[in-house]
Design a protein around this motif. Structure first.
Motif, PDB file in Angstrom:
ATOM      1  N   TYR A 104       0.708  -1.116  -0.154  1.00  0.00           N
ATOM      2  CA  TYR A 104       0.304   0.119  -0.099  1.00  0.00           C
ATOM      3  C   TYR A 104       0.742   1.207   0.188  1.00  0.00           C
ATOM      4  O   TYR A 104       1.652   0.970   0.723  1.00  0.00           O
ATOM      5  CB  TYR A 104      -0.966   0.049   0.917  1.00  0.00           C
ATOM      6  CG  TYR A 104      -2.252  -0.737   1.023  1.00  0.00           C
ATOM      7  CD1 TYR A 104      -2.369  -1.844   0.154  1.00  0.00           C
ATOM      8  CD2 TYR A 104      -3.295  -0.525   2.163  1.00  0.00           C
ATOM      9  CE1 TYR A 104      -3.098  -2.892   0.342  1.00  0.00           C
ATOM     10  CE2 TYR A 104      -4.456  -0.698   1.784  1.00  0.00           C
ATOM     11  CZ  TYR A 104      -3.776  -1.999   0.918  1.00  0.00           C
ATOM     12  OH  TYR A 104      -5.256  -3.354   1.512  1.00  0.00           O
ATOM     13  N   SER A 105       0.646   2.626  -0.725  1.00  0.00           N
ATOM     14  CA  SER A 105       1.157   3.465  -0.598  1.00  0.00           C
ATOM     15  C   SER A 105       1.138   3.922   1.182  1.00  0.00           C
ATOM     16  O   SER A 105       0.149   3.406   1.374  1.00  0.00           O
ATOM     17  CB  SER A 105       0.474   4.746  -1.819  1.00  0.00           C
ATOM     18  OG  SER A 105      -0.628   4.622  -1.136  1.00  0.00           O
ATOM     19  N   GLU A 108      -2.959   4.916   1.129  1.00  0.00           N
ATOM     20  CA  GLU A 108      -3.728   4.079   1.285  1.00  0.00           C
ATOM     21  C   GLU A 108      -3.470   3.805   3.064  1.00  0.00           C
ATOM     22  O   GLU A 108      -4.342   2.634   2.947  1.00  0.00           O
ATOM     23  CB  GLU A 108      -3.238   2.656   0.281  1.00  0.00           C
ATOM     24  CG  GLU A 108      -4.124   3.329  -0.899  1.00  0.00           C
ATOM     25  CD  GLU A 108      -2.816   2.580  -1.943  1.00  0.00           C
ATOM     26  OE1 GLU A 108      -3.670   2.344  -3.824  1.00  0.00           O
ATOM     27  OE2 GLU A 108      -2.413   1.946  -1.683  1.00  0.00           O
ATOM     28  N   ASN A 109      -2.571   3.302   3.699  1.00  0.00           N
ATOM     29  CA  ASN A 109      -1.899   2.908   4.742  1.00  0.00           C
ATOM     30  C   ASN A 109      -3.084   3.332   5.873  1.00  0.00           C
ATOM     31  O   ASN A 109      -3.788   3.131   6.693  1.00  0.00           O
ATOM     32  CB  ASN A 109      -0.781   3.155   5.246  1.00  0.00           C
ATOM     33  CG  ASN A 109       0.334   1.763   5.074  1.00  0.00           C
ATOM     34  OD1 ASN A 109       0.094   0.690   5.604  1.00  0.00           O
ATOM     35  ND2 ASN A 109       0.446   1.482   3.890  1.00  0.00           N
ATOM     36  N   LEU A 112      -6.738   3.450   4.875  1.00  0.00           N
ATOM     37  CA  LEU A 112      -7.036   1.661   5.240  1.00  0.00           C
ATOM     38  C   LEU A 112      -8.033   2.273   6.895  1.00  0.00           C
ATOM     39  O   LEU A 112      -8.940   1.482   6.850  1.00  0.00           O
ATOM     40  CB  LEU A 112      -6.133   0.823   5.435  1.00  0.00           C
ATOM     41  CG  LEU A 112      -6.595  -1.162   5.722  1.00  0.00           C
ATOM     42  CD1 LEU A 112      -7.651  -1.338   5.102  1.00  0.00           C
ATOM     43  CD2 LEU A 112      -5.210  -1.290   6.608  1.00  0.00           C
ATOM     44  N   ARG A 144       5.175   3.991  -1.903  1.00  0.00           N
ATOM     45  CA  ARG A 144       4.863   2.889  -0.846  1.00  0.00           C
ATOM     46  C   ARG A 144       6.381   2.791  -0.239  1.00  0.00           C
ATOM     47  O   ARG A 144       7.502   3.363   0.167  1.00  0.00           O
ATOM     48  CB  ARG A 144       5.447   1.629  -1.776  1.00  0.00           C
ATOM     49  CG  ARG A 144       3.994   1.463  -2.522  1.00  0.00           C
ATOM     50  CD  ARG A 144       4.167   0.388  -3.784  1.00  0.00           C
ATOM     51  NE  ARG A 144       3.267   0.937  -5.011  1.00  0.00           N
ATOM     52  CZ  ARG A 144       1.466   0.766  -5.076  1.00  0.00           C
ATOM     53  NH1 ARG A 144       0.747   0.040  -3.524  1.00  0.00           N
ATOM     54  NH2 ARG A 144       1.624   0.502  -6.604  1.00  0.00           N
TER      55      ARG A 144
END
Ligand SMILES: Nc1ncnc2c1ncn2[C@@H]1O[C@H](COP(=O)(O)OP(=O)(O)O)[C@@H](O)[C@H]1O
Ligand SMILES: [Mg+2]
Length: 232
Positions: A104-105, A108-109, A112, A144
């Motif tokens: 995950y980028s 995105e981390n 989430l 990432r």
């Protein structure tokens, strides 16, 4: 302070492990009372019980005896499900090894965590950008973990931990894998977050530099609290 003003309280917290015939005491009756908006350092050598204490306060482990209160509520007997809810709403974790989702980028981390907390898409986009900016990583949102330095990865982990505005941040050796200067930057960032967001931070560490950033320093030895020093 009256009883209810404390954010974290423990009473007689004890944790033993049975290893063969032997009983190992990780914690031997810890009594703690920590207020809101505090930067608290939990110091002690390896094996003194720091991780066990943080894990119990965060509901990742259970005490053998004793009680934990968070925000005045006795959480000692919560079920695993109730703990998951409590953690998503109130507690952010930061670990020594960052523990990011590697595919995950940065964005995105963080996203989430917000998704797990049930936040809608529009709000998530706004909050993710906001926390990445707060940790100084706006330009790295699409990268990432393996494209980043250790210090940057820990910043992503911190952004993720604070995204839902938790009242409590638990950080276990957050500078353990960083060089001195980078470790200092991370501590200074955590200090800013405590001041800006009013969160309470509990750091387990054997890094003495932490003391200069902390409001209170507790010393653990063989599962017991030896002493407490309060700044100011
Ligand atoms: N799962 C386990 N089984 C047996 N002993 C354990 C376990 N976890 C921790 N301990 C013991 O409990 C004590 C405290 O450990 P820990 O909380 O990890 O200390 P610290 O984080 O300060 O290094 C140590 O003696 C450790 O060996
Ligand atoms: Mg530890």
């Amino acid at each position: 302070m009256s009883e209810n003003d404390y954010l974290i309280q423990t009473e007689g917290l004890t944790r033993t492990y049975k290893v063969g015939e032997r009983e190992i005491y990780a914690l031997r009756g810890i009594d703690l009372a920590i207020g809101r908006g505090q930067f608290v350092s939990m110091r002690g050598r390896s094996g003194s019980g720091k991780t066990t204490l943080l894990n119990i306060i965060g509901g990742l482990d259970r005490p053998t005896a004793g009680r934990v209160r968070i925000d005045g509520r006795d959480v000692s007997d919560l079920s695993d499900r109730e703990w998951v809810r409590l953690r998503r709403q109130q507690i952010g974790f930061v670990f020594q090894s960052f523990s990011l989702m590697t595919s995950y980028s940065a964005l995105e981390n963080v996203d989430l965590m917000l998704r797990l907390a049930g936040m809608g898409h529009k709000e998530r986009v706004k909050r993710s950008a906001e926390v990445l900016e707060l940790v100084g990583l706006s330009k790295w949102a699409d990268h990432r973990p393996y494209e980043m330095s250790g210090g940057q990865q820990q910043r992503v982990a911190i952004a993720r931990a604070i995204a839902t505005h938790p009242a409590i941040i638990l950080a276990d050796e957050p500078t353990g894998e960083l060089d001195t200067a980078t470790g200092r930057d991370i501590l200074s960032l955590l200090r800013q977050i405590v001041d800006k967001q009013g969160a309470t931070l509990l750091i387990a560490t054997h890094d003495l530099t932490v003391d200069t950033f902390a409001d209170s320093v507790y010393e653990l030895q063989d599962g017991q609290l030896l002493s407490a020093t309060h700044a100011g």
